[in-house]
Write a protein that holds these residues in place. Sequence first.
Motif, mmCIF file in Angstrom:
data_model
loop_
_atom_site.group_PDB
_atom_site.id
_atom_site.type_symbol
_atom_site.label_atom_id
_atom_site.label_comp_id
_atom_site.label_asym_id
_atom_site.label_seq_id
_atom_site.Cartn_x
_atom_site.Cartn_y
_atom_site.Cartn_z
ATOM 1 N N THR A 267 3.952 5.146 -6.146
ATOM 2 C CA THR A 267 4.027 4.992 -7.603
ATOM 3 C C THR A 267 2.822 5.608 -8.308
ATOM 4 O O THR A 267 2.938 6.088 -9.423
ATOM 5 C CB THR A 267 4.136 3.512 -8.006
ATOM 6 O OG1 THR A 267 3.018 2.817 -7.453
ATOM 7 C CG2 THR A 267 5.422 2.896 -7.500
ATOM 8 N N SER A 268 1.662 5.629 -7.644
ATOM 9 C CA SER A 268 0.467 6.150 -8.319
ATOM 10 C C SER A 268 0.331 7.659 -8.148
ATOM 11 O O SER A 268 -0.405 8.306 -8.876
ATOM 12 C CB SER A 268 -0.792 5.471 -7.766
ATOM 13 O OG SER A 268 -0.992 5.865 -6.425
ATOM 14 N N GLY A 269 1.041 8.201 -7.183
ATOM 15 C CA GLY A 269 0.894 9.620 -6.892
ATOM 16 C C GLY A 269 -0.423 9.952 -6.189
ATOM 17 O O GLY A 269 -0.733 11.118 -5.942
ATOM 18 N N VAL B 72 0.839 -1.208 0.000
ATOM 19 C CA VAL B 72 0.000 0.000 0.000
ATOM 20 C C VAL B 72 0.876 1.261 0.000
ATOM 21 O O VAL B 72 0.622 2.222 -0.729
ATOM 22 C CB VAL B 72 -0.966 -0.002 1.207
ATOM 23 C CG1 VAL B 72 -1.696 1.333 1.318
ATOM 24 C CG2 VAL B 72 -1.979 -1.135 1.071
ATOM 25 N N GLU B 73 1.947 1.215 0.785
ATOM 26 C CA GLU B 73 2.885 2.345 0.849
ATOM 27 C C GLU B 73 3.470 2.614 -0.544
ATOM 28 O O GLU B 73 3.502 3.750 -1.027
ATOM 29 C CB GLU B 73 4.011 1.980 1.824
ATOM 30 C CG GLU B 73 4.657 3.179 2.494
ATOM 31 C CD GLU B 73 5.638 2.731 3.598
ATOM 32 O OE1 GLU B 73 5.523 1.579 4.091
ATOM 33 O OE2 GLU B 73 6.529 3.526 3.933
ATOM 34 N N GLN B 74 3.881 1.528 -1.179
ATOM 35 C CA GLN B 74 4.500 1.615 -2.499
ATOM 36 C C GLN B 74 3.485 2.076 -3.548
ATOM 37 O O GLN B 74 3.781 2.890 -4.416
ATOM 38 C CB GLN B 74 5.027 0.216 -2.823
ATOM 39 C CG GLN B 74 5.802 0.075 -4.100
ATOM 40 C CD GLN B 74 5.823 -1.397 -4.532
ATOM 41 O OE1 GLN B 74 5.673 -2.300 -3.699
ATOM 42 N NE2 GLN B 74 5.986 -1.625 -5.813
ATOM 43 N N LEU B 75 2.247 1.578 -3.426
ATOM 44 C CA LEU B 75 1.185 1.935 -4.367
ATOM 45 C C LEU B 75 0.918 3.436 -4.311
ATOM 46 O O LEU B 75 0.708 4.099 -5.339
ATOM 47 C CB LEU B 75 -0.090 1.158 -4.021
ATOM 48 C CG LEU B 75 -1.291 1.300 -4.958
ATOM 49 C CD1 LEU B 75 -0.957 0.802 -6.359
ATOM 50 C CD2 LEU B 75 -2.503 0.528 -4.413
ATOM 51 N N ARG C 101 -7.693 2.246 -11.277
ATOM 52 C CA ARG C 101 -6.552 1.407 -11.630
ATOM 53 C C ARG C 101 -5.790 0.952 -10.390
ATOM 54 O O ARG C 101 -5.361 -0.192 -10.288
ATOM 55 C CB ARG C 101 -5.627 2.162 -12.593
ATOM 56 C CG ARG C 101 -6.133 2.186 -14.036
ATOM 57 C CD ARG C 101 -5.047 2.609 -15.011
ATOM 58 N NE ARG C 101 -4.558 3.979 -14.757
ATOM 59 C CZ ARG C 101 -5.155 5.091 -15.233
ATOM 60 N NH1 ARG C 101 -6.239 4.994 -15.977
ATOM 61 N NH2 ARG C 101 -4.655 6.275 -14.964
ATOM 62 N N ALA C 102 -5.663 1.863 -9.419
ATOM 63 C CA ALA C 102 -4.940 1.517 -8.188
ATOM 64 C C ALA C 102 -5.689 0.447 -7.406
ATOM 65 O O ALA C 102 -5.085 -0.467 -6.823
ATOM 66 C CB ALA C 102 -4.730 2.770 -7.341
#
Lengths: 465, 465
Positions: free
Chosen positions: A366-368, A360-363, A400-401
Motif C-alpha cells: 500500500t505504501s509503495g 508488513v507485506e501489506q504495508l 508515515r509507514a
Amino acid sequence: MTMPSENINHATKLKEALRSAQADGRAFFDFAEHPEYIKDATEISFLPDALLFAESEPELIDIVRFCKANDIPLILRGAGTGYSGGALAVKGGLLVSIERMNQIDIDSKSKTATVGPGAITGDILEAAQNSNLFYPPDPASYLDSTIAGNLAENAGGLRCKKYGVTKDYVISCRIITADGQVKAIDAGSPFGQLDLMIGSEGTLAIFTEIKLRLIDHPCEGKTIVAVFDKASDAAMVVADIISAGIVPSIMEFMDRDAINCSNQFDPDNGIDEGAALLLFETDATGSDSQQASAEADQIITICNKYHPTLLRLAEDESEKRKLWSARRNLSNAVKHVGQGKLSEDVCVLPSRFPELIAFVEQLSETSGLRINCFGHAGDGNLHVNFLGQPGTDNGPMIERAVVRLFEKTLELGGTLTGEHGIGITKKDFIEKEFDIPTLNFMKRLKTCLDPSNFLNPDKIFPTLS
Amino acid sequence: MTMPSENINHATKLKEALRSAQADGRAFFDFAEHPEYIKDATEISFLPDALLFAESEPELIDIVRFCKANDIPLILRGAGTGYSGGALAVKGGLLVSIERMNQIDIDSKSKTATVGPGAITGDILEAAQNSNLFYPPDPASYLDSTIAGNLAENAGGLRCKKYGVTKDYVISCRIITADGQVKAIDAGSPFGQLDLMIGSEGTLAIFTEIKLRLIDHPCEGKTIVAVFDKASDAAMVVADIISAGIVPSIMEFMDRDAINCSNQFDPDNGIDEGAALLLFETDATGSDSQQASAEADQIITICNKYHPTLLRLAEDESEKRKLWSARRNLSNAVKHVGQGKLSEDVCVLPSRFPELIAFVEQLSETSGLRINCFGHAGDGNLHVNFLGQPGTDNGPMIERAVVRLFEKTLELGGTLTGEHGIGITKKDFIEKEFDIPTLNFMKRLKTCLDPSNFLNPDKIFPTLS
C-alpha cells in the motif's frame, strides 16, 4: 544528517580538561579524524564537542564528576552498532568510547567471565569456547558490539528464546552513578538495582566492569533451512513447533525481499528464492547430541506438512557456516542493497507473529515503499526494514509507514522495541506504548538518579518535565 | 513492648474518612478487639491509629491518596508472620490488612495463578496442586503468610536453592504507587520496575494483584533424615553434596538445641537427639521418580561417610509428613520452649556455612545465652534464635550477641537477611552491610518515589536524610 554542536563553552572546558589525554592520542576535538564516531547504525550523526578513548575506571570517575560539575552531556559509546541512536551525542558534549577497556578474564572453575565494558561480545564467546564454555546472548552484531552496549540495551539475539537475554547472564557489575560514585551491584543488591541499570540505555549510570555467567558448551548443533511459497506456511510451521513444545536454540524468519537482498549480497549463500525462509538450529547441553538430532527430526516433520520448496539439514560445518553467515550478514545485505535503510525491531507474542508479518507485506504494497523483514520467530521479535531508494527522498513516506507499523504492533499487544532500545528513534512513540503512570515513574527515576540530566541526555523521553 | 501513637489528629481524620467502612465492620480504632494486629512475629508491637480490612483495589487507591494528602503513615499488613517488623505501625497511622483480598484463580493452560495480595501462600500451592501444578516458594510460615508479604520481603523458603525465590515466580503485578496511581508492571517493564518493587518491604508501592508462574508438579519426593554426633560432620555432608553437584529440593539443618526444642514441643516427631540433623527432600520434574531415587541414594552414601547416628529414608507418607511437620513447626517450637525468642536470618555462601554454625555454637557458650539455629543449608541461610528465659531480662545481653552475630556474618562475606528483610530489627545494621554509595542510592530511590515518606515509614533506613 549531521547536527552541529553549539556549545563553544563546553568545547573550551573539555579541551582544557582533556589536555593530557590529547597528548596521549586519546582525546580528539576534530571529527575529520574519526568520522565513524559521530554516527551509529541508524546513519544519523551528531557532532560531540570531544571524543575520548577511556582507559580505566578511575579516569571515568573523574570524567563523570567533571561533566556533572560543568553540566556537559556525557555519552558512552560501545561499538556504535545500535539501531536506536543511543550512542549519539544529540546535545553535543563528551563522547567516551570504551573500546579500549576490553579485557576478558575467563574463570573456568566458577564458569564466569569478568570483562571490561568495551569487550566485544564475540570475543567473550570465543574466550568462553576456548574453555569449553559458552556465552549465549548473540545479537546479530555480536562480532562488533560491546558488552556494555549489550547491557545498556539488554540485547537479546538469535538464541534468546532458548537461552535468555543479556540480563540473564549478568552476575554483577561495577557502575559509576551520576553523582560520580562507584559501586558494585549484583542480583542481591536491594531495590533491584541491577535490573534497573540493565536496559537503561546509558541514562542512569556507566558500566565499568561486568561479571558474566557462562554455561557449559552445548553439543554441536544441527542446522536446518526451509523455504516456503507462502509466508503464512512458514508462520504455521513456527506455531506448530511452539505448540509441540520444541525449543530450537535458533528459529529465524526471513521474508521474500530479505531473501532477495541476501542473494544479491552473496549469490553463494546457500539460500533459494521463496516467499519465506526459516533457519533453525537445535542443540543440547553437554556432549549428548541425541536431543539435538531428535529435535531436528521433529522440525523436519513439521516443515514437511507445509510443502517446503527447499528443506535441508546442513551436512557439514562449511554448509552451516554459509547459512548462518547469510543470516548474520542480513542486516548489512539489506543496507547495501537498499542503499541505506531504517530498521525497526518490533516485538509481539509469537501467537500474533503471523498477523505482524502479513501486515508488513501489506504495508509494503500500500505504501509503495520497499520494506522487508526478518527476525527471531520464537519470541515474536521482527526486524522491519524500510529501504532507501536512490534518487528519491522518501523520508516522509517512511516516517508515515513507521508510525503505521508501530500502531499495528501496539494494537497486537506488542512492544516497539524487542532489543534495540528507545534511544532517539522511538522516543516520540514511547507515550503510545506506556501509560502515563509508567512514564511518570520512569521520568521520576531518571530525574532522581541524574538530577542535572547530563548522562546521555535527550534519550528515551520526549521531555523530562 | 507496645508503643502508643500520639497522633490524635490522624485518628480524628481517619475516623471521619473510614466511617462507612466502620459501619461495615471493616474499620477499627480500638485494638482491644484485634490485639493480634498490633504486633507480628517479632513480638514487638506498635499501636496504629486505625485498622482497615481492605476489600478492593479502588478502595486502596482512595486510601493511598487520602493518606498521602493528610500525611498519615500507611502500613500494609499480610499475615504478620514477618520477623523484621515490616508490618508494624512504627509511627502510628493507618494499618491496612489485605487478608480479605485473597482470591485465587488458577489457569492450567497458561500455568499461572492470578491472586489477590492477601492470598495465603499455602492456599496458592494447594490450588495449584489441584490442577497438578506447583508453586515452589515455601517460606516456613507458608501456611499463614500472604503472597503480598512474600513479595514485599522476596521470601525464599526451604526449596529456594533448587527452585528459586518468590521473585522468580512473579510474572506481573498491579501496584499502587505513592502518588496514588495504579499500574501493571511485568518483567518487561522498563527500568526493572518489577525487581525494584519485589523486596522493597512496602516502602515504595502497594501490591493489589499478582500473577504467578506455576510449574508442573514434581514427582513425589524422597525424604531422608540424618543425625550426627558433631555439627562439623553435618557441615561436611552439605559441602560434599554441593560439590557432587546434587541439588536436593530441600536440605535443612538443625543444631542440637533446635532438635531439643522440636522434641520437647512434639516428642513424637520422629527425630533423635544429636549434635546436628539434616533433613533432605529429593524430587524431579514430571512423573519420573527415578532421578529422585537416584539422588536419594547418592545422599545416603555421602551421609554414611560421616557416621550418622540416625539415617533413614522415610518409608511412607505418614513418616514424611511427621518429619516435615517437625521442621515446619520448628519456629513455633523454639518460641514455645524458649518462652519467646528473637530470630535472625543471616546468610553466607554455602562454603562459609560450617564457620557460621561453629560461631553460633561458640556464641552460645561465651554469652551464656540459650541460642540455637536451623536453616537452609543449600544456600547458606541460617535462622539464629536467641531464646528468652523466664524471670530474667536478658534483652541487653541478647542485643550484644546479635551485634556479634551480624559482625561475624559480614566478616564471612554474608548478608544480614536471607529472606526476612531489614524492617526495623536490622535497620541499625544496614550501614554495616552496604557501602555509602549503595545506601545513598537506595535512599534517593525511596525519597523520589515516596517524597512525603508515608508508605511504611521508618523501615529499612535509620534515617532518610
